[in-house]
Structure formats: C-alpha cells, structure tokens
Motif scaffolding. Structure first.
Motif, short mmCIF file in Angstrom:
data_model
loop_
_atom_site.label_atom_id
_atom_site.label_comp_id
_atom_site.label_asym_id
_atom_site.label_seq_id
_atom_site.Cartn_x
_atom_site.Cartn_y
_atom_site.Cartn_z
N ASP A 39 0.84 -1.20 0.00
CA ASP A 39 0.00 0.00 0.00
C ASP A 39 0.88 1.26 0.00
O ASP A 39 2.11 1.17 0.06
CB ASP A 39 -0.95 0.01 1.21
CG ASP A 39 -0.22 -0.16 2.53
OD1 ASP A 39 0.93 0.33 2.67
OD2 ASP A 39 -0.79 -0.77 3.44
N GLU A 40 0.21 2.40 -0.05
CA GLU A 40 0.92 3.69 -0.09
C GLU A 40 1.75 3.94 1.17
O GLU A 40 2.82 4.52 1.12
CB GLU A 40 -0.09 4.84 -0.27
CG GLU A 40 -0.80 4.82 -1.61
CD GLU A 40 0.09 5.22 -2.75
OE1 GLU A 40 0.96 6.08 -2.56
OE2 GLU A 40 -0.09 4.67 -3.85
N LEU A 57 7.31 6.85 -9.26
CA LEU A 57 6.18 5.98 -8.98
C LEU A 57 5.65 5.43 -10.30
O LEU A 57 5.81 6.06 -11.35
CB LEU A 57 5.08 6.74 -8.25
CG LEU A 57 5.47 7.27 -6.87
CD1 LEU A 57 4.36 8.14 -6.31
CD2 LEU A 57 5.77 6.12 -5.92
N ARG A 59 2.54 4.87 -12.17
CA ARG A 59 1.12 5.22 -12.28
C ARG A 59 0.50 5.36 -10.89
O ARG A 59 1.09 5.89 -9.99
CB ARG A 59 0.38 4.21 -13.15
CG ARG A 59 0.90 4.08 -14.55
CD ARG A 59 0.52 5.31 -15.33
NE ARG A 59 1.08 5.30 -16.66
CZ ARG A 59 0.41 5.68 -17.71
NH1 ARG A 59 -0.83 6.06 -17.59
NH2 ARG A 59 1.00 5.68 -18.87
N ASP A 60 -0.70 4.81 -10.73
CA ASP A 60 -1.37 4.89 -9.42
C ASP A 60 -1.26 3.56 -8.67
O ASP A 60 -2.03 3.29 -7.77
CB ASP A 60 -2.83 5.30 -9.59
CG ASP A 60 -3.60 4.34 -10.49
OD1 ASP A 60 -2.96 3.49 -11.14
OD2 ASP A 60 -4.83 4.43 -10.53
N LEU A 61 -0.26 2.77 -9.05
CA LEU A 61 -0.06 1.47 -8.41
C LEU A 61 0.87 1.62 -7.20
O LEU A 61 1.67 2.54 -7.14
CB LEU A 61 0.57 0.49 -9.40
CG LEU A 61 -0.24 0.23 -10.67
CD1 LEU A 61 0.55 -0.67 -11.60
CD2 LEU A 61 -1.58 -0.37 -10.35
N PRO A 62 0.80 0.69 -6.26
CA PRO A 62 1.73 0.73 -5.12
C PRO A 62 3.11 0.18 -5.53
O PRO A 62 3.57 -0.83 -5.03
CB PRO A 62 1.05 -0.14 -4.07
CG PRO A 62 0.24 -1.12 -4.87
CD PRO A 62 -0.18 -0.37 -6.11
N SER A 83 10.12 9.31 -15.60
CA SER A 83 8.70 9.15 -15.94
C SER A 83 8.53 8.20 -17.12
O SER A 83 7.66 7.32 -17.12
CB SER A 83 8.09 10.51 -16.25
OG SER A 83 6.75 10.37 -16.64
N ASP A 87 6.54 4.63 -17.28
CA ASP A 87 5.55 4.31 -18.31
C ASP A 87 5.94 3.05 -19.07
O ASP A 87 5.11 2.19 -19.34
CB ASP A 87 5.41 5.47 -19.30
CG ASP A 87 4.69 6.66 -18.70
OD1 ASP A 87 4.04 6.52 -17.63
OD2 ASP A 87 4.78 7.76 -19.30
N TYR A 90 5.27 0.03 -16.94
CA TYR A 90 3.82 -0.19 -16.84
C TYR A 90 3.28 -0.87 -18.09
O TYR A 90 2.58 -1.87 -18.02
CB TYR A 90 3.12 1.15 -16.60
CG TYR A 90 1.62 1.06 -16.57
CD1 TYR A 90 0.97 0.55 -15.45
CD2 TYR A 90 0.85 1.48 -17.64
CE1 TYR A 90 -0.41 0.47 -15.40
CE2 TYR A 90 -0.53 1.41 -17.60
CZ TYR A 90 -1.15 0.90 -16.48
OH TYR A 90 -2.52 0.81 -16.44
N PRO A 100 -4.34 -4.36 -10.26
CA PRO A 100 -3.19 -4.22 -9.36
C PRO A 100 -3.14 -5.31 -8.30
O PRO A 100 -2.08 -5.66 -7.84
CB PRO A 100 -3.40 -2.85 -8.72
CG PRO A 100 -4.26 -2.11 -9.68
CD PRO A 100 -5.12 -3.15 -10.35
#
Length: 112
Positions: A39-40, A57, A59-62, A83, A87, A90, A100
């Motif tokens: 988790d975050e 990071l 994307r919005d994944l942990p 970045s 990408d 990902y 996820p």
C-alpha cells in the motif's frame, strides 16, 4: 548491428527475494529496480527509511522504480527520463487492464 533497446529488464534468479532490474542502455547508463508494496503507507515508509535520490512511482499502483547504480553523469537523470521509465515498465510488464491486486508484493532487500 542492431541497436540495443532503450530499456532492458532482468531478474536475479539467484537471490532469495528478487525484484526486476531495469537497465537503461543509453546515456546516462544506469540500473534501476522495480519494487512492489502492499500500500501507499509502505511506500512512504520505504522512502523515509532509504531516502533514494532517483525514484519514480508507477502510475497509481503501489510500486516505485529506484535507480540503484549510475554509470555516467547523474545530472543527466531527469524527471522526464524517470517518468518514461515508469511508463515503459507499466506498459511492457504490467500491461494495462491487469488488476493491481494480481501483482505479487516484493519485500525490498536490504543492501549487504
């Protein structure tokens, strides 16, 4: 002779706990590793404990990608390059559409 891809991925199969390593083959040459977290909060704890200089990071994944070895001028490692690395990871390794929750959390190994 064929040109090397910009990013190559490898895994240390001999390690007990291993995370994928990514080699950036162009200038600046470096090696990074992809780390998954539950988790975050775990990401924040890792960042506070290890204080990596070059990290992005995914994307919005942990998940995060941390540069672990630099072979050329560190000043050439830009946020834009990191970045693009996130990408690339990902889209080539996680593949959009994968949930996820299907990712296996990897405990970061401590340097010896």
């Amino acid at each position: 002779m064929k040109k090397l891809p910009r990013f190559l991925i490898t895994q240390n199969e001999a390690a007990k706990v291993s995370s994928p390593f990514i080699v950036h083959t162009q200038r600046p040459a470096f090696v990074a590793r992809a780390l998954s977290f539950p988790d975050e909060a775990a990401i924040e704890a890792y960042l506070n404990e290890h204080q990596p200089t070059y990290v992005t990071l995914v994307r919005d994944l942990p998940m995060l990608i941390e540069v672990v070895q630099i072979f050329q001028n560190p000043a050439d490692i830009t946020p834009g390059l990191l970045s693009r690395l996130g990408d690339w990871y990902y889209y080539t390794q996680i593949k959009p559409g994968d949930e996820p929750t299907t990712l296996q959390p990897i405990e970061p190994s401590r340097p010896s």
